[in-house]
Scaffold this active site. Structure first.
Site, PDB file in Angstrom:
ATOM      1  N   VAL A 213      95.579  30.513  41.732  1.00 15.96           N
ATOM      2  CA  VAL A 213      95.179  29.264  41.074  1.00 15.96           C
ATOM      3  C   VAL A 213      93.838  29.439  40.367  1.00 15.96           C
ATOM      4  O   VAL A 213      93.126  28.476  40.130  1.00 15.96           O
ATOM      5  CB  VAL A 213      95.104  28.093  42.072  1.00 15.96           C
ATOM      6  N   SER A 214      93.503  30.659  40.008  1.00 15.85           N
ATOM      7  CA  SER A 214      92.216  30.945  39.379  1.00 15.85           C
ATOM      8  C   SER A 214      92.417  31.817  38.157  1.00 15.85           C
ATOM      9  O   SER A 214      93.380  32.584  38.074  1.00 15.85           O
ATOM     10  CB  SER A 214      91.285  31.650  40.379  1.00 15.85           C
ATOM     11  N   THR A 215      91.500  31.709  37.209  1.00 13.20           N
ATOM     12  CA  THR A 215      91.523  32.597  36.049  1.00 13.20           C
ATOM     13  C   THR A 215      90.329  33.546  36.069  1.00 13.20           C
ATOM     14  O   THR A 215      90.007  34.157  35.057  1.00 13.20           O
ATOM     15  CB  THR A 215      91.519  31.783  34.737  1.00 13.20           C
TER      16      THR A 215
END
Length: 260
Positions: A213-215
């Site tokens: 859920v992270s970039t």
């Protein structure tokens, strides 16, 4: 391309324990974030140190992405851990990923439904405004007092030390223009490109990884000249870029060529 301080050394140790395998993107359960371990440890400390309820309200903060490894706190567990203390205001620093998590394929409750009392989201990251700004949301009014402003004849109900009104106008315009569909498309594009970044960087041997859920794509720290040239956030043995809407596959490939 660019958190709290629980105690810097302890925070760093916690994040190191939380870190997934450095060679993969993760698509499994959210425990890969390691946040549950943090929350359980926090809970044990809270219960040990808060014997009984306090009459003075307390405040604690959760993060949706720490600086070094993008670790994410599990807000429901922190809320439960804080319960013995009585009145606790739980603030969520959602600046890093508040406009990404809601559109990710893996569900992660982090906002009001998870027990947060207030949330802060950046306006100059996923929304892309040209100046640092943000949005603050709260369950209750931040203040119950008002002040009569004599020369305009109205009550001042705004938060003191606020930023200028231009940022507010630009935020309103950007959100109206993008809408939920536009925000979702941006978030999903960046999440897909973060996975592409992991694949590209793996081929040059820098051991990249990112959370589902992270970039934020974390990898072995390169030479200082490379870190400066590419404006990488670097600390200790690690560095990372953050995949934002302006990043392209081509720019990631150029970064990979600069790393060996």
């Amino acid at each position: 391309m660019r958190n709290r301080r629980r105690e810097p050394d302890q925070r760093r140790q916690d994040e190191q324990r939380q870190t997934p395998s450095p060679r993969t993107t993760h698509t499994g359960p959210l425990r890969v974030h390691g946040s549950s371990n943090t929350a359980h440890r926090t809970g044990r400390k809270s219960r040990a140190g808060l014997n009984g309820r306090h009459t003075t309200p307390l405040t604690t903060t959760a993060s949706t992405g720490t600086f070094r490894r993008a670790a994410i706190d599990e807000v429901p567990l922190l809320r439960e851990a804080a319960r013995p203390a009585g009145t606790v205001h739980l603030h969520v620093d959602a600046a890093p990923a508040g406009l990404i998590i809601p559109f990710a394929p893996v569900r992660l409750p982090f906002a009001f439904e998870a027990g947060a009392d207030s949330i802060a989201v950046s306006g100059h990251k996923m929304i892309g405004l040209p100046m640092p700004c943000g949005i603050a949301l709260a369950r209750r009014e931040p203040t119950t007092s008002t002040r009569q402003v004599e020369y305009v004849g109205i009550d001042d109900t705004l938060v003191r030390c606020r930023r200028d009104g231009l940022a507010v106008l630009l935020l309103w315009y950007a959100l109206r223009r993008l809408g939920m569909k536009g925000l979702a498309a941006r978030a999903r594009h960046c999440l897909r490109l973060a996975e592409v970044a992991v694949e590209i960087l793996r081929h040059v041997g820098v051991r990249p990884w990112c959370h589902p859920v992270s970039t934020t794509v974390v990898f072995d720290r390169p030479r200082e000249a490379v870190a400066r040239r590419w404006d990488l956030a670097a600390e200790g043995p690690l560095a990372h870029p953050v995949v934002m809407p302006h990043v392209t596959r081509e720019s990631l490939q150029r970064l990979a060529r600069a790393l060996p």
